[in-house]
Scaffold this motif. Structure first.
Motif, mmCIF file in Angstrom:
data_model
loop_
_atom_site.group_PDB
_atom_site.id
_atom_site.type_symbol
_atom_site.label_atom_id
_atom_site.label_comp_id
_atom_site.label_asym_id
_atom_site.label_seq_id
_atom_site.Cartn_x
_atom_site.Cartn_y
_atom_site.Cartn_z
ATOM 1 N N HIS A 9 0.783 -1.241 0.000
ATOM 2 C CA HIS A 9 0.000 0.000 0.000
ATOM 3 C C HIS A 9 0.816 1.293 0.000
ATOM 4 O O HIS A 9 0.245 2.370 -0.165
ATOM 5 N N GLN A 10 2.128 1.201 0.166
ATOM 6 C CA GLN A 10 2.888 2.440 0.350
ATOM 7 C C GLN A 10 2.876 3.359 -0.869
ATOM 8 O O GLN A 10 2.766 4.578 -0.721
ATOM 9 N N GLN A 11 2.972 2.830 -2.070
ATOM 10 C CA GLN A 11 2.999 3.699 -3.251
ATOM 11 C C GLN A 11 1.673 4.448 -3.406
ATOM 12 O O GLN A 11 1.664 5.652 -3.653
ATOM 13 N N ALA A 12 0.578 3.750 -3.260
ATOM 14 C CA ALA A 12 -0.733 4.399 -3.392
ATOM 15 C C ALA A 12 -0.949 5.423 -2.272
ATOM 16 O O ALA A 12 -1.486 6.510 -2.511
ATOM 17 N N LEU A 13 -0.516 5.087 -1.061
ATOM 18 C CA LEU A 13 -0.674 6.011 0.057
ATOM 19 C C LEU A 13 0.170 7.267 -0.158
ATOM 20 O O LEU A 13 -0.305 8.386 0.039
ATOM 21 N N ARG A 14 1.401 7.097 -0.587
ATOM 22 C CA ARG A 14 2.272 8.248 -0.851
ATOM 23 C C ARG A 14 1.675 9.110 -1.963
ATOM 24 O O ARG A 14 1.668 10.337 -1.869
ATOM 25 N N SER A 15 1.165 8.491 -3.007
ATOM 26 C CA SER A 15 0.559 9.245 -4.110
ATOM 27 C C SER A 15 -0.651 10.034 -3.619
ATOM 28 O O SER A 15 -0.817 11.209 -3.966
ATOM 29 N N PHE A 16 -1.490 9.404 -2.826
ATOM 30 C CA PHE A 16 -2.656 10.089 -2.268
ATOM 31 C C PHE A 16 -2.224 11.285 -1.432
ATOM 32 O O PHE A 16 -2.726 12.397 -1.606
ATOM 33 N N LEU A 17 -1.277 11.069 -0.527
ATOM 34 C CA LEU A 17 -0.841 12.158 0.344
ATOM 35 C C LEU A 17 -0.153 13.268 -0.441
ATOM 36 O O LEU A 17 -0.297 14.451 -0.101
ATOM 37 N N ARG A 18 0.568 12.922 -1.486
ATOM 38 C CA ARG A 18 1.197 13.953 -2.321
ATOM 39 C C ARG A 18 0.138 14.803 -3.006
ATOM 40 O O ARG A 18 0.279 16.013 -3.118
ATOM 41 N N ARG A 19 -0.909 14.167 -3.456
ATOM 42 C CA ARG A 19 -1.960 14.913 -4.159
ATOM 43 C C ARG A 19 -2.745 15.812 -3.212
ATOM 44 O O ARG A 19 -3.090 16.923 -3.582
ATOM 45 N N VAL A 20 -3.059 15.324 -2.025
ATOM 46 C CA VAL A 20 -3.877 16.145 -1.127
ATOM 47 C C VAL A 20 -3.059 17.198 -0.399
ATOM 48 O O VAL A 20 -3.596 18.223 0.006
ATOM 49 N N SER A 21 -1.769 16.977 -0.252
ATOM 50 C CA SER A 21 -0.966 17.958 0.477
ATOM 51 C C SER A 21 -0.274 18.944 -0.452
ATOM 52 O O SER A 21 0.001 20.071 -0.053
ATOM 53 N N ASN B 226 2.711 18.812 -1.305
ATOM 54 C CA ASN B 226 4.117 18.916 -0.913
ATOM 55 C C ASN B 226 4.675 17.501 -0.808
ATOM 56 O O ASN B 226 4.330 16.766 0.128
ATOM 57 N N GLU B 227 5.527 17.133 -1.737
ATOM 58 C CA GLU B 227 6.024 15.757 -1.805
ATOM 59 C C GLU B 227 6.818 15.349 -0.573
ATOM 60 O O GLU B 227 6.670 14.244 -0.075
ATOM 61 N N ALA B 228 7.669 16.246 -0.094
ATOM 62 C CA ALA B 228 8.497 15.898 1.070
ATOM 63 C C ALA B 228 7.630 15.679 2.302
ATOM 64 O O ALA B 228 7.818 14.706 3.045
ATOM 65 N N ASP B 229 6.673 16.571 2.539
ATOM 66 C CA ASP B 229 5.761 16.408 3.670
ATOM 67 C C ASP B 229 4.951 15.119 3.528
ATOM 68 O O ASP B 229 4.738 14.394 4.496
ATOM 69 N N ALA B 230 4.506 14.837 2.302
ATOM 70 C CA ALA B 230 3.693 13.644 2.063
ATOM 71 C C ALA B 230 4.489 12.374 2.344
ATOM 72 O O ALA B 230 3.977 11.432 2.957
ATOM 73 N N ASP B 231 5.743 12.340 1.920
ATOM 74 C CA ASP B 231 6.569 11.157 2.163
ATOM 75 C C ASP B 231 6.834 10.968 3.658
ATOM 76 O O ASP B 231 6.794 9.855 4.174
ATOM 77 N N GLU B 232 7.107 12.066 4.335
ATOM 78 C CA GLU B 232 7.316 12.003 5.787
ATOM 79 C C GLU B 232 6.042 11.529 6.494
ATOM 80 O O GLU B 232 6.079 10.668 7.373
ATOM 81 N N LEU B 233 4.920 12.077 6.069
ATOM 82 C CA LEU B 233 3.652 11.711 6.688
ATOM 83 C C LEU B 233 3.303 10.241 6.408
ATOM 84 O O LEU B 233 2.778 9.554 7.293
ATOM 85 N N ALA B 234 3.611 9.761 5.225
ATOM 86 C CA ALA B 234 3.328 8.356 4.905
ATOM 87 C C ALA B 234 4.054 7.433 5.882
ATOM 88 O O ALA B 234 3.479 6.442 6.359
ATOM 89 N N GLN B 235 5.300 7.766 6.205
ATOM 90 C CA GLN B 235 6.041 6.962 7.179
ATOM 91 C C GLN B 235 5.356 7.003 8.541
ATOM 92 O O GLN B 235 5.230 5.979 9.219
ATOM 93 N N GLU B 236 4.902 8.182 8.932
ATOM 94 C CA GLU B 236 4.217 8.313 10.214
ATOM 95 C C GLU B 236 2.895 7.551 10.225
ATOM 96 O O GLU B 236 2.510 6.984 11.255
ATOM 97 N N VAL B 237 2.207 7.535 9.095
ATOM 98 C CA VAL B 237 0.937 6.800 9.000
ATOM 99 C C VAL B 237 1.183 5.308 9.195
ATOM 100 O O VAL B 237 0.459 4.641 9.944
ATOM 101 N N PHE B 238 2.208 4.774 8.538
ATOM 102 C CA PHE B 238 2.490 3.342 8.701
ATOM 103 C C PHE B 238 2.925 3.016 10.132
ATOM 104 O O PHE B 238 2.556 1.966 10.668
#
Length: 178
Positions: free
Chosen positions: A29-41, A43-55
Motif C-alpha cells: 500500500h505504500q505507493q498508493a498512500l504516498r501518491s494520495f498524500l502527495r496529491r492532497v498535500s 508537498n512531496e516531502a511532507d507527504a513522504d514524511e507523513l506516509a512513514q508516520e501513517v504506517f
C-alpha cells in the motif's frame, strides 16, 4: 510469505507478531498512500514524511482495526486524518521552506511545469474535494471506497468527483497557463 494473501490475512498475522506480514502490507500500500498524500498535500516531502508516520501509527494501532478486510480504507482514513493535523501544525515550516524554494534557480521541464500546474490546481479545491479527487480520479478508487476511507457520504463523494473534475479542467484549461 504467500503473495496471494489478502490484507485481512496479513493483518491477522501481524496481530500475532509477524513483522513480515506487516511489512508486506506496507509494500502493498505504500505507493498508493504516498501518491494520495502527495496529491492532497501538494508537498512531496511532507507527504513522504507523513506516509512513514501513517504506517508507524497503523502498526501501533492495528489492534484497533475492527474489520481486517477494510485495512486499506482504514489506512487511508488514518492518513487523511493525520494529514489534516499535520497541515495545521506545519504551516510555519512550510512557509519557511517555500521562501527558501523561491530563492532557488528555476530549471523546470515541461513535465515539471505540468505537475506544478496540477498541484496548484488541486490546491484550489476544497480540502474534502481534493481528497476525493486524489483517490477517485488519480488513485482509481471507487466512490464507495473513498466514501468509506474518508467518512464522507457516497452522494457527496460523487458530487466532489464531478465538480472537482470540472473545476480542474476549468483551472488548467487547454494550455495549463495558471
Amino acid at each position: 510469505m504467500n503473495q496471494a494473501q489478502t490484507d485481512a490475512d496479513l493483518v491477522s498475522a501481524s496481530l500475532v507478531g509477524s513483522d513480515a506480514a506487516f511489512s508486506r502490507l506496507v509494500d502493498r500500500h505504500q505507493q498508493a498512500l504516498r501518491s494520495f498524500l502527495r496529491r492532497v498535500s501538494g508537498n512531496e516531502a511532507d507527504a513522504d514524511e507523513l506516509a512513514q508516520e501513517v504506517f508507524l501509527a497503523a502498526w501501533t494501532k492495528l489492534k484497533l482495526l475492527r474489520s481486517p478486510d477494510k485495512f486499506r480504507s482504514w489506512l487511508f482514513g488514518m492518513a487523511w486524518s493525520m494529514n489534516k493535523t499535520f497541515r495545521r501544525s506545519a504551516a510555519r515550516r512550510r512557509a519557511r521552506d517555500e521562501a527558501w524554494q523561491d530563492l532557488q534557480p528555476r530549471t523546470a521541464t515541461p513535465q515539471d511545469e505540468l505537475r506544478l500546474a496540477l498541484n496548484k490546481a488541486m490546491a484550489e479545491l476544497g480540502e474534502d474535494q481534493r481528497a476525493v479527487v486524489a483517490l477517485c480520479l488519480a488513485g482509481g478508487w471507487t466512490h464507495d471506497e473513498a466514501s468509506g476511507a474518508l467518512d464522507i457520504p457516497l452522494g457527496t463523494v460523487k458530487s466532489h468527483v464531478s465538480r472537482g473534475r470540472a473545476r480542474l479542467e476549468q483551472i488548467l484549461g487547454d494550455g495549463h497557463e495558471r
